[in-house]
Design an enzyme around this catalytic site. Structure first.
Site, PDB file in Angstrom:
ATOM      1  N   ARG A  80       7.267 -12.886 -59.682  1.00  0.00           N
ATOM      2  CA  ARG A  80       6.225 -13.897 -59.417  1.00  0.00           C
ATOM      3  C   ARG A  80       5.168 -13.291 -58.513  1.00  0.00           C
ATOM      4  NH1 ARG A  80       9.363 -17.117 -54.833  1.00  0.00           N
ATOM      5  NH2 ARG A  80      10.474 -15.297 -54.126  1.00  0.00           N
TER       6      ARG A  80
ATOM      7  N   ASP B 176       8.826 -10.043 -47.601  1.00  0.00           N
ATOM      8  CA  ASP B 176       9.515 -11.132 -48.302  1.00  0.00           C
ATOM      9  C   ASP B 176      10.086 -12.175 -47.354  1.00  0.00           C
ATOM     10  OD1 ASP B 176       8.711 -10.248 -50.684  1.00  0.00           O
ATOM     11  OD2 ASP B 176      10.682  -9.784 -51.502  1.00  0.00           O
TER      12      ASP B 176
ATOM     13  N   ASP C 120      16.203  -5.000 -52.174  1.00  0.00           N
ATOM     14  CA  ASP C 120      14.887  -5.174 -52.800  1.00  0.00           C
ATOM     15  C   ASP C 120      13.888  -5.786 -51.818  1.00  0.00           C
ATOM     16  OD1 ASP C 120      16.861  -7.332 -53.346  1.00  0.00           O
ATOM     17  OD2 ASP C 120      15.112  -8.424 -54.039  1.00  0.00           O
TER      18      ASP C 120
END
Ligand code: AMP
Ligand code: MG
Length: 487
Positions: free
Chosen positions: A89, A258, A248
């Site tokens: 996304r 993130d 990740d």
């Protein structure tokens, strides 16, 4: 509006990404734009550009020179290897060079599905977008390496999670989006040649001084371990819990990346977990150094073919680097705590002073952020703040006496120590109860609280009269805070 793209990843790393495009939003509208960051990036934005910017930063229009793409990566999620993740996304528009020569990725997060979306919709809801914006700005203001947020734009579309939310797109700025999981992806699927290519690219982009190292991939491992130790020590120092330290979500640049179910601890408790998906506490506050160690072991594994190719004997050197992480981390962490405590140099008993501090804070349920400001006030002869944090007058008296004794041996005076402490210990952090209230209001269409909180956390160290409620710990009767990953 001219971005002057220079897209090195697109141009030099074919095969490491998939071309992608944004979904056109139905009614894009600017929520907020980060003018100071735009200036730092050398983007000259005046009001005439705003309509064009909103088009670009919502995914409605592509700027000249962009090469939109989704990055491929894999990753260990909660300890289990997922061979195929990638930008599901997010859309990398390209790279720009700031006036000081630094290179940055410009990425849209929440702009629609890509080749890596699996079952996801590729979208983002307004709450998580504004949370990432706020928390990453707070981290940057506290001096913690982090990706940044340039803009948040509402899409005018609904995003379905547990219920429907207004959709939004975050423009994320990062020194790159190369993750440990990027190396894992190419090690798992393609082998040594690709790993070497990615290592070479990473070194050229982030650490050009390592290009001449005898074994560049080994030097890269060493450098990334060092940066991650520094980063996690900074997190612990401000009470930050990332919440999803999957491989990740570990950027090799050493930036925090993130922001999902992350949050800051109020009362000190080493096992604090906020994330609703972290039932076993894998990513609890105090486990972050162990997880850093584990993640770096995975990074070393991915690099091994590249390290081995230059010199098989260096495989042992890589193992030694990984084994040394706990000691390396502790040294960096203790230096940071000494700074928080106003201590210069290294005292022989500092290790014990630091360990007992955290036991004491936990035993007495002390607000972590306020404590360090309170003991600086103590140095100024004012004990009221400390007393307001402790359950009983003498609760931490022996520890305080020990710390005071240690300070007394320093050459500087107490006021100088107090000022130095205030410069590293934030007074204003994004407190959970304030973040939650601001996001609720924003979702209902009122951004005022969120904007005020943003303004406060952008100046975390300097005391501001009238802002007392932003510094206050959560009310005692607040319900235990939970964060959700529906980012
Ligand atoms: P995260 O938990 O944000 O680090 O994401 C883990 C993986 O799931 C990444 O590969 C993301 O791109 C992917 N992902 C998360 N949310 C979505 C979504 N709404 N649509 C598509 N992919 C997603
Ligand atoms: Mg991620």
């Amino acid at each position: 509006m001219d971005f002057a793209f220079d897209n090195s990843f697109h141009d030099r790393m074919e095969g490491f990404y998939a071309p992608a495009e944004a979904v056109t939003p139905s009614a894009p509208a600017l929520l907020t734009f980060n003018h100071p960051l735009a200036e730092r990036l050398g983007l000259e934005v005046d009001s005439a550009d705003m309509a064009e910017l909103v088009r670009i930063l919502s995914g409605q229009g592509l700027p000249d020179g962009a090469n939109p793409l989704a990055l491929a990566y894999a990753g260990h999620q909660f300890g289990h290897f997922s061979p195929q993740l990638g930008d599901g996304r997010a859309l990398l528009l390209g790279e720009i060079i700031a006036p000081d020569g630094a290179r940055f990725d410009i990425q849209l997060k929440g702009s629609g599905p890509t080749a890596f979306s699996r079952n996801g919709d590729g979208k983002a809801a307004i709450g998580p977008v504004l949370r990432e914006f706020l928390v990453s700005e707070a981290m940057a203001a506290m001096g913690v390496p982090t990706t940044r947020a340039l803009a948040a734009v509402a899409t005018g579309d609904r995003v379905q999670r547990e219920r429907a939310h207004p959709g939004a797109v975050l423009t994320r700025i990062a020194s790159s989006h190369i993750r440990v999981g990027t190396f894992q992806f190419f090690a798992a699927h393609f082998g040594a040649d690709h790993v070497v290519q990615l290592a070479d690219y990473s070194i050229r982009r982030h650490f050009p001084d390592l290009a001449e190292a005898a074994n560049p991939s080994l030097a890269l491992l060493d450098r990334v371990i060092g940066l991650q130790c520094e980063l996690v020590a900074q997190w612990l120092g401000v009470g930050f819990i990332h919440g999803v330290m999957n491989t990740d979500n570990v950027a090799i640049s050493g930036e925090t990346i993130d922001y999902g179910p992350c949050a800051f601890m109020d009362r000190f408790a080493v096992n604090t977990v906020f994330s609703s998906i972290d039932a076993n506490g894998r990513y609890a506050y105090g486990r972050q150094p162990q997880i850093l160690h584990w993640n770096m072991a995975r990074f070393a594994e991915a690099l091994l073919p590249a390290i081995h190719r230059v010199s098989p004997a260096d495989v042992d050197a890589a193992k030694a680097l990984v084994e040394a992480i706990p000691v390396r981390f502790r040294t960096i962490w203790h230096a940071r705590v000494r700074e928080k405590l106003g201590l210069g140099g290294e005292g022989t008993d500092d290790g014990e002073l630091i360990d007992t501090l955290f036991d004491e804070l936990e035993e007495h349920g002390v607000d972590f952020t306020s404590f360090f400001r309170a003991i600086a006030m103590l140095l100024r002869g004012d004990e009221a703040m400390l007393q307001s944090l402790l359950p009983a007058r003498d609760a931490m008296a022996p520890w305080i006496a020990q710390w005071w004794e240690r300070i007394a041996h320093e050459t500087k005076g107490p006021l100088e120590h107090a000022d130095a402490m205030d410069a590293v210990n934030p007074l204003y952090i994004p407190r959970n109860h304030l973040v939650e209230a601001a996001l609720d209001a924003a979702e209902a269409g009122d951004l005022a609280q969120w904007l005020e909180l943003l303004e406060v956390v952008r100046h975390p160290h300097v005391i501001r009269p009238g802002y007392e409620r932003f510094a206050a710990p959560a009310p005692k009767d607040a319900v235990p805070y939970k964060t959700f990953c529906g980012t």
